[in-house]
Design a protein around this motif. Structure first.
Motif, PDB file in Angstrom:
ATOM      1  N   HIS A   1       0.743  -1.389  -0.186  1.00 45.67           N
ATOM      2  CA  HIS A   1       0.007   0.275   0.191  1.00 45.67           C
ATOM      3  C   HIS A   1       0.812   1.164   0.035  1.00 45.67           C
ATOM      4  O   HIS A   1       0.785   2.571   0.110  1.00 45.67           O
ATOM      5  N   PHE A   2       2.036   1.156   0.505  1.00 45.71           N
ATOM      6  CA  PHE A   2       2.746   2.328   0.658  1.00 45.71           C
ATOM      7  C   PHE A   2       4.008   2.250   0.290  1.00 45.71           C
ATOM      8  O   PHE A   2       4.989   3.115   0.335  1.00 45.71           O
ATOM      9  N   ASP A   3       4.151   1.673  -0.797  1.00 52.96           N
ATOM     10  CA  ASP A   3       5.301   1.228  -1.007  1.00 52.96           C
ATOM     11  C   ASP A   3       6.468   2.326  -2.606  1.00 52.96           C
ATOM     12  O   ASP A   3       6.884   1.873  -3.838  1.00 52.96           O
ATOM     13  N   HIS A   4       5.422   2.999  -3.251  1.00 51.77           N
ATOM     14  CA  HIS A   4       5.166   4.095  -3.721  1.00 51.77           C
ATOM     15  C   HIS A   4       4.869   6.061  -3.257  1.00 51.77           C
ATOM     16  O   HIS A   4       4.311   5.679  -2.481  1.00 51.77           O
ATOM     17  N   ILE A   5       5.351   6.797  -3.968  1.00 50.78           N
ATOM     18  CA  ILE A   5       4.889   7.546  -3.733  1.00 50.78           C
ATOM     19  C   ILE A   5       3.259   7.639  -3.355  1.00 50.78           C
ATOM     20  O   ILE A   5       2.144   7.966  -4.315  1.00 50.78           O
TER      21      ILE A   5
ATOM     22  N   VAL B   1      10.979   5.334   5.778  1.00 47.79           N
ATOM     23  CA  VAL B   1      10.377   6.747   5.513  1.00 47.79           C
ATOM     24  C   VAL B   1      11.179   7.400   4.717  1.00 47.79           C
ATOM     25  O   VAL B   1      12.162   8.660   5.570  1.00 47.79           O
ATOM     26  N   LYS B   2      10.261   8.461   3.738  1.00 50.75           N
ATOM     27  CA  LYS B   2      10.569   9.040   3.007  1.00 50.75           C
ATOM     28  C   LYS B   2       9.738   9.695   2.453  1.00 50.75           C
ATOM     29  O   LYS B   2       8.245   9.968   2.174  1.00 50.75           O
ATOM     30  N   ALA B   3       9.726  11.107   3.862  1.00 44.71           N
ATOM     31  CA  ALA B   3       8.627  12.471   3.872  1.00 44.71           C
ATOM     32  C   ALA B   3       8.922  13.468   2.953  1.00 44.71           C
ATOM     33  O   ALA B   3      10.086  13.717   4.096  1.00 44.71           O
TER      34      ALA B   3
ATOM     35  N   GLN C   1       0.794  16.032   1.580  1.00 40.37           N
ATOM     36  CA  GLN C   1       2.230  15.407   2.274  1.00 40.37           C
ATOM     37  C   GLN C   1       2.662  14.425   1.599  1.00 40.37           C
ATOM     38  O   GLN C   1       2.518  13.206   2.023  1.00 40.37           O
ATOM     39  N   PRO C   2       3.729  14.455   0.423  1.00 35.82           N
ATOM     40  CA  PRO C   2       4.540  12.987  -0.377  1.00 35.82           C
ATOM     41  C   PRO C   2       4.920  12.505   0.566  1.00 35.82           C
ATOM     42  O   PRO C   2       6.029  12.654   1.866  1.00 35.82           O
TER      43      PRO C   2
ATOM     44  N   PRO D   1       8.554  12.001  10.809  1.00 36.99           N
ATOM     45  CA  PRO D   1       6.442  12.084  11.256  1.00 36.99           C
ATOM     46  C   PRO D   1       6.469  11.020  11.615  1.00 36.99           C
ATOM     47  O   PRO D   1       5.529  10.151  11.517  1.00 36.99           O
ATOM     48  N   PHE D   2       7.370  10.059  12.400  1.00 37.30           N
ATOM     49  CA  PHE D   2       6.668   9.176  13.535  1.00 37.30           C
ATOM     50  C   PHE D   2       6.738   9.149  14.626  1.00 37.30           C
ATOM     51  O   PHE D   2       7.337  10.213  15.699  1.00 37.30           O
ATOM     52  N   THR D   3       5.999   7.860  15.964  1.00 36.86           N
ATOM     53  CA  THR D   3       6.506   8.614  16.981  1.00 36.86           C
ATOM     54  C   THR D   3       5.864   6.477  17.506  1.00 36.86           C
ATOM     55  O   THR D   3       5.427   6.055  17.218  1.00 36.86           O
ATOM     56  N   ARG D   4       6.854   6.422  19.105  1.00 35.94           N
ATOM     57  CA  ARG D   4       7.400   5.584  20.058  1.00 35.94           C
ATOM     58  C   ARG D   4       6.217   4.803  20.438  1.00 35.94           C
ATOM     59  O   ARG D   4       5.851   5.200  21.144  1.00 35.94           O
TER      60      ARG D   4
END
Length: 291
Positions: A29-33, A51-53, A72-73, A117-120
């Motif tokens: 689901h997420f392996d492309h922009i 993650v590329k953001a 947001q790409p 852009p992430f939280t543990r």
């Protein structure tokens, strides 16, 4: 409970996605922009990757919650399968800007240009998330009175839990000597907040902080994993999106308030950084489409 992988609500007025709960067992689901016109929360329960953001790349571990704003790409790269849950919601379904006092996630979970852009996710938060998701799954299959309102209540619990956790982790990182940002970078953040509407170049901020452009550029790249120019551009775009979303101001008025005399130059700048024109952003995400 159903074994269904995806639960979706569509906005009957325009046919757009309103809310979606998706279980995933790989990265397909997420392996492309991605450039979606809705918010995304992606909770990775198993696996890790990159993650590329926007302008940066970050490594994330198992047990991370990734958060992305409309248009947001982003893209997730993994060498192994990842598993987890994704929650997508359109601003029409729940607007974090209008409800900032309730959930306080804008600038923390979403639209935080200085943090990955992430939280543990802790064990305690994990238990809360799982309970909320189970309730969402039950409710989304139950088209009864006030279904949207109940789903929004569960979403708010999810967002508040995640925002509190992110804030705790930001405070912890500030108090850890090894990871403390140089004092100059706090001054840089403050300077960008105070002046992004009038000062658009990296050199402006080097002058303000009385540091050489080269030294400031190096600090920005080392600590934020972004160039200073990228940081400034992101902050301007976040404000432009908020204005397009929340107000009826013309694009020319918004451009002028953000320090651009030429509306067309501003529109090109917006499209370069947001991948859509200001008008299309407003039509698919913002308040302008409702008036």
């Amino acid at each position: 409970m159903s074994n269904q992988n995806a639960f979706t609500l569509i906005n009957p007025q325009n046919g757009n996605l309103a809310f979606k709960l998706l279980s995933f067992e790989d990265n397909s689901h997420f392996d492309h922009i991605q450039r979606n016109n809705y918010f995304s929360l992606i909770w990775v329960n198993r696996g890790n990757g990159k993650v590329k953001a926007d302008f940066a790349e970050h490594q994330f571990e198992e047990g991370s919650l990734l958060a992305f704003s409309p248009y947001q790409p982003f893209m997730i790269c993994t060498k192994e399968d990842i598993e987890g849950i994704a929650i997508h919601f359109h601003p029409d379904f729940y607007c974090i800007h209008m409800h900032q006092k309730e959930v306080s996630c804008n600038g923390v979970l979403f639209n935080n240009v200085y943090q990955p852009p992430f939280t543990r996710i802790t064990d305690q938060a994990k238990a809360t998330f799982q309970m909320v998701i189970d309730q969402m799954k039950t409710e989304i299959q139950n088209a009864e009175l006030a279904q949207y309102e109940l789903l929004i209540s569960y979403l708010k619990i999810f967002l508040i839990t995640a925002s509190r956790l992110k804030n705790e982790q930001l405070e912890e990182s500030k108090s850890t000597p090894d990871s403390k940002e140089p004092f100059i970078l706090q001054n840089l953040k403050d300077a960008i907040e105070d002046h992004f509407k009038t000062k658009h170049s990296a050199g402006n901020y080097a002058d303000l902080l009385n540091i050489s452009p080269k030294a400031l550029a190096k600090l920005s790249k080392n600590y934020f994993n972004k160039t200073l120019t990228d940081l400034i551009a992101e902050r301007i775009i976040i404000e432009a999106k908020r204005e397009l979303y929340m107000t009826n101001k013309t694009i020319k008025e918004i451009a002028y308030e953000l320090g651009y005399d030429d509306e067309h130059y501003f529109s090109r700048f917006f499209k370069t950084n947001a991948d859509v024109s200001p008008q299309l952003y407003r039509e698919t995400v913002g308040f302008g489409k409702m008036v």
